[in-house]
Motif scaffolding. Structure first.
Motif, short mmCIF file in Angstrom:
data_model
loop_
_atom_site.label_atom_id
_atom_site.label_comp_id
_atom_site.label_asym_id
_atom_site.label_seq_id
_atom_site.Cartn_x
_atom_site.Cartn_y
_atom_site.Cartn_z
N MET A 143 -8.11 12.12 1.33
CA MET A 143 -8.19 10.79 2.09
C MET A 143 -9.65 10.19 1.60
SD MET A 143 -5.22 9.45 3.22
CE MET A 143 -4.32 10.55 1.88
N THR A 144 -9.76 9.06 1.77
CA THR A 144 -11.11 8.38 1.61
C THR A 144 -11.69 7.95 2.84
OG1 THR A 144 -10.25 6.26 0.86
CG2 THR A 144 -10.47 7.66 -0.83
N PRO A 145 -13.27 7.58 2.73
CA PRO A 145 -13.60 7.17 4.12
C PRO A 145 -12.89 5.83 4.37
CG PRO A 145 -15.32 7.76 2.67
CD PRO A 145 -14.11 8.00 1.76
N ALA A 146 -12.31 4.73 3.47
CA ALA A 146 -11.73 3.55 3.66
C ALA A 146 -10.29 3.81 4.34
CB ALA A 146 -11.58 2.80 2.46
N ILE A 147 -9.56 4.75 4.03
CA ILE A 147 -8.43 4.98 4.55
C ILE A 147 -8.47 5.74 5.59
CG2 ILE A 147 -6.47 6.56 4.41
CD1 ILE A 147 -6.62 6.03 1.23
N ASP A 148 -9.42 6.57 6.05
CA ASP A 148 -9.58 7.14 7.29
C ASP A 148 -10.11 6.10 8.36
OD1 ASP A 148 -9.17 9.85 6.42
OD2 ASP A 148 -11.31 10.13 6.04
N ALA A 149 -10.89 5.21 8.10
CA ALA A 149 -11.44 4.30 8.85
C ALA A 149 -10.22 3.26 9.28
CB ALA A 149 -12.56 3.11 8.15
N LEU A 150 -9.29 2.82 8.22
CA LEU A 150 -8.24 2.13 8.62
C LEU A 150 -7.18 2.61 9.46
CD1 LEU A 150 -7.62 0.50 5.25
CD2 LEU A 150 -8.19 -0.78 7.15
N THR A 156 -1.21 -0.33 3.42
CA THR A 156 -0.06 0.35 2.36
C THR A 156 -1.09 0.90 1.59
OG1 THR A 156 1.77 -0.91 2.99
CG2 THR A 156 1.90 0.42 1.05
N ILE A 157 -0.97 2.33 1.04
CA ILE A 157 -1.52 2.95 0.16
C ILE A 157 -0.90 2.63 -1.48
CG2 ILE A 157 -2.73 5.08 -0.85
CD1 ILE A 157 -2.87 5.85 2.21
N HIS A 158 -1.60 2.31 -2.21
CA HIS A 158 -0.85 1.93 -3.59
C HIS A 158 -1.54 2.92 -4.69
CE1 HIS A 158 2.03 -0.99 -2.48
NE2 HIS A 158 1.05 -1.46 -1.85
N GLU A 159 -0.88 4.08 -5.36
CA GLU A 159 -1.74 4.67 -6.13
C GLU A 159 -1.26 4.70 -7.71
OE1 GLU A 159 -2.80 8.91 -4.85
OE2 GLU A 159 -1.13 8.56 -3.59
N TYR A 160 -1.98 4.58 -8.66
CA TYR A 160 -1.56 4.52 -10.08
C TYR A 160 -2.22 5.15 -10.85
CZ TYR A 160 -5.49 1.58 -10.23
OH TYR A 160 -6.78 0.97 -10.25
N HIS A 161 -2.13 5.97 -12.16
CA HIS A 161 -2.84 6.54 -12.89
C HIS A 161 -3.86 5.72 -13.67
CE1 HIS A 161 -3.93 9.67 -15.76
NE2 HIS A 161 -3.71 8.89 -16.83
N HIS A 162 -5.12 6.23 -13.34
CA HIS A 162 -6.26 5.39 -13.78
C HIS A 162 -6.39 5.94 -15.45
CE1 HIS A 162 -10.11 3.69 -14.74
NE2 HIS A 162 -10.79 4.84 -14.81
N SER A 190 -9.55 -2.22 -3.52
CA SER A 190 -9.85 -0.76 -3.81
C SER A 190 -9.76 0.02 -2.45
CB SER A 190 -11.26 -0.49 -4.42
OG SER A 190 -11.55 0.75 -4.84
N GLY A 191 -9.12 1.42 -2.69
CA GLY A 191 -9.06 2.39 -1.55
C GLY A 191 -10.30 3.32 -1.39
N GLY A 192 -10.89 3.28 -2.41
CA GLY A 192 -12.22 4.03 -2.59
C GLY A 192 -12.29 5.03 -3.64
N GLN A 193 -11.44 4.96 -4.55
CA GLN A 193 -11.30 6.01 -5.72
C GLN A 193 -10.77 5.17 -6.67
OE1 GLN A 193 -9.92 9.53 -4.02
NE2 GLN A 193 -7.86 9.25 -5.24
N ARG A 194 -11.12 5.27 -8.17
CA ARG A 194 -10.02 4.77 -8.96
C ARG A 194 -8.44 5.36 -8.81
NH1 ARG A 194 -14.78 6.48 -13.42
NH2 ARG A 194 -16.40 5.04 -12.45
N GLY A 195 -7.65 4.33 -9.21
CA GLY A 195 -6.36 4.49 -9.27
C GLY A 195 -5.81 4.46 -7.76
N LEU A 196 -6.42 3.97 -6.63
CA LEU A 196 -6.03 3.88 -5.58
C LEU A 196 -6.53 2.45 -4.59
CD1 LEU A 196 -5.07 5.61 -3.02
CD2 LEU A 196 -7.54 5.92 -2.57
N ASP A 197 -5.23 1.72 -4.55
CA ASP A 197 -5.57 0.32 -4.08
C ASP A 197 -4.92 0.45 -2.57
OD1 ASP A 197 -6.91 -0.58 -6.16
OD2 ASP A 197 -5.91 -2.39 -6.21
N ILE A 198 -5.37 -0.57 -1.66
CA ILE A 198 -5.06 -0.53 -0.30
C ILE A 198 -4.36 -2.09 -0.16
CG2 ILE A 198 -5.66 -0.70 2.24
CD1 ILE A 198 -7.73 1.41 1.54
N GLU A 199 -3.25 -2.09 0.39
CA GLU A 199 -2.80 -3.34 0.68
C GLU A 199 -2.77 -3.79 2.09
OE1 GLU A 199 1.84 -5.49 0.73
OE2 GLU A 199 1.66 -3.45 -0.26
N LEU A 200 -3.36 -4.98 2.44
CA LEU A 200 -3.69 -5.29 3.85
C LEU A 200 -3.60 -6.67 3.95
CD1 LEU A 200 -7.31 -4.17 5.18
CD2 LEU A 200 -6.40 -4.73 2.90
N ALA A 201 -3.56 -7.14 5.16
CA ALA A 201 -3.79 -8.54 5.52
C ALA A 201 -5.21 -9.00 5.37
CB ALA A 201 -3.28 -8.95 6.85
#
Length: 159
Positions: A1-8, A16-22, A127-138
């Motif tokens: 996990m990234t610091p962003a996800i841990d903080a949320l 919601t976490i969305h991953e893709y191949h960068h 960005s969720g804190g790394q390439r290939g990782l986005d965070i969906e939120l309000a």
């Protein structure tokens, strides 16, 4: 996990976490995220770090297809001049690599500004804190997590 996800998770924020191949050769990380996740460009936001008046660093969160207006970010921050921050300064200050800079849980909490267009969407992606990782939120959750100010920050791109 990234610091962003841990903080949320710690703040019990709904996201919601969305991953893709960068693709390593890709130089527009935000546009790549929108394309790979099948999202509208207006909903995917990039995190930019700018330097104000040759000193203070601040964060601007804007739609990936938009261009940051240096005049508007300077005005929002009550500064005379804004320029893009040096990549080394960005990494040192945020703790994230370029292309994976999350506005959430940065190493050093920087004053943050979100483009007003975020208010047009129930959910946005950052960005969720790394390439290939986005965070969906309000957008309101992002604003709360980053203690951000909402302001007009973009100039229209010319086609």
């Amino acid at each position: 996990m990234t610091p962003a996800i841990d903080a949320l998770k710690k703040a019990k924020v709904e996201f919601t976490i969305h991953e893709y191949h960068h693709e390593p050769g890709c130089d527009s990380y935000g546009l790549e995220a929108a394309e790979k996740l099948g999202l509208q460009l207006e909903q995917v936001f990039k995190t930019l770090v700018v330097q104000l008046d040759g000193k203070q660093l601040v964060v601007a969160i804007i739609p990936v297809a938009s261009k940051l207006s240096m005049k508007l970010i300077a005005k929002a921050a009550n500064a005379k001049k804004a320029v893009m921050a040096n990549a080394d300064d960005v990494q040192r200050s945020t703790g994230y690599k370029l292309g994976g800079v999350s506005p959430i849980a940065q190493k050093k909490a920087l004053k943050t500004y979100i483009d007003i267009s975020a208010e047009n969407h129930p959910q946005i992606y950052v960005s969720g804190g790394q390439r290939g990782l986005d965070i969906e939120l309000a957008p309101e959750q992002l604003q709360q997590m980053t203690k951000a100010q909402v302001s007009p920050l973009t100039s229209e791109l010319k086609s």
